[in-house]
Design an enzyme around this catalytic site. Structure first.
Site: not given
Ligand code: NAD
Length: 367
Positions: A137-139, A163, A167
């Site tokens: 993810t870009d998070e 989260y 990741k």
């Protein structure tokens, strides 16, 4: 695509994983094995289109179960792994981080090790062709304060939530397995996805379904958070492109070039519903009247925006949907597929799982 491809997809009963499985079965000649433990987010109904294909099989297995994974690798003999299984909902990670650490970090480790054991025993050509594609993810990049900055593949990691931290950890493991063991990995980091079969806890389906039920539409803070939205089928196409054409060890950012404030997204959905579902629930004059601002999420990132130019430049990929076309398709899909989301809301989608034997015995189709 190579006719002998055998792709092991993890998390294939989830939102993005099911889009990948459907696309692999419909658009390619690949054999597909879906490894998914079916948490609350795994929905076999999303795979009914491929359930009867003789190129699809399903293993109900936890990616933390190394022994079951070893047996699947030995039986299915994949030419590639696409790893999507994860706990994926930020709010749930704030309330209970343990499962995120377990699946996203420990699970990725156990999958990496099973895949590496299998890969180490492959003969030359098979070994050279094998790929482990980690979907992230870009998070992991944290958030952007500057209105014009974009996340690139070299942006330092600065995750904010349990989260995104889990990741980020999994991305580091995958990268380290390439550097340390020469294991052939690919990593993609994608922006927020939306589209059909999206679990109703996520913003876009939540807004659509609350509006249709005449319930308040909750918006965090003042709704000014900016996200870059990508239609899920564009993501699935990008992932298959990376798997087939990406360079080992490289990271690719995938995004939709569709930066929107959350409040804009919510208002767009309300306008589309005015047009597409004019018959409103009792007491509702305008769908937008249901918008209710609620206390912001702790640590809420202000802005995400992806620079996806490497995907365009090196792999000739660009999204086919704009936000306007994709959100219209999405709202229409929810209006035309009430049975799918009614079974999610009632919990019926989870029935039929009790009494199943644990994998690695395989289940054909969507069981
Ligand atoms: P999802 O929550 O809809 O689906 C996750 C799937 O993984 C479910 O089918 C679930 O049953 C399965 N799963 C969970 N734990 C498992 C375990 N221990 N063993 C086996 N299976 C397990 O998630 P999604 O939105 O489809 O996201 C898929 C991947 O893409 C995730 O890795 C996520 O981090 C990443 N991603 C998601 C988005 C997004 O906007 N949804 C954006 C970028 C990246």
């Amino acid at each position: 695509m190579d006719f002998d491809q055998r792709i092991l997809v993890t998390g294939g009963a989830g939102f993005i994983g099911s889009a990948v499985v459907r696309k692999l079965v419909s658009d390619t000649a690949a054999q597909v094995a879906n490894v998914d433990v079916l948490t609350y987010a795994g929905n076999p109904d999303s795979l009914s289109a491929v359930a009867d294909s003789d190129r699809y099989r399903f293993y109900r297995v936890d990616i933390c179960d190394s022994q079951a994974l070893d047996e699947i690798f030995a039986e299915f003999r994949p030419t590639a792994v696409m790893h999507l299984a994860a706990e994926s909902h930020v709010d749930r990670s704030i309330d209970g981080p343990a499962e995120f650490i377990q699946t996203n970090i420990v699970g990725t480790y156990s999958l990496l090790e099973s895949a590496r054991r299998y890969w180490a025993r492959l003969v030359d050509d098979e070994k050279a062709g094998f790929r482990f594609h980690h979907i992230s993810t870009d998070e992991v990049y944290g958030d952007l304060e500057d209105d014009t900055a974009l996340f690139t593949e070299t942006t330092p990691y600065a995750p904010s939530s349990p989260y995104s931290a889990s990741k980020a950890s999994s991305d580091h493991l995958v990268r380290a397995w390439q550097r340390t063991y020469g294991f052939p990995v690919l990593i993609t980091n994608c922006s927020n996805n939306y589209g059909p079969f999206h679990f109703p806890e996520k913003l876009i389906p939540h807004v659509i379904l609350n509006a249709l039920h005449g319930k308040p539409i909750p918006v965090y803070g003042d709704g000014s958070q900016i996200r870059d939205w990508l239609y899920v089928e564009d993501h699935a196409r990008a992932l298959i492109r990376v798997l087939n054409n990406g360079v080992i060890g490289e990271t690719y950012n995938i995004g939709g070039h569709n930066e929107k404030r959350n409040i804009e997204v919510v208002e767009t959905i309300c306008s589309l519903l005015e047009e597409l579902a004019p018959l409103k629930p009792e007491g509702v004059v305008h769908y937008r009247d249901l918008i209710t601002f609620v206390t912001d999420r702790p640590g809420h990132d202000a802005r995400y925006a992806i620079d996806a130019s490497k995907m365009q430049r090196e792999l000739d990929w660009a999204p086919e949907e704009t936000f306007e076309t994709g959100i219209r398709k999405t709202v229409s899909w929810y209006l035309n597929n009430t049975a799918w989301w009614q079974r999610v809301l009632s919990g019926a989608y989870q029935l039929g799982r009790l009494g199943e034997s644990a994998a690695p015995s395989k289940f054909k189709g969507d069981e």
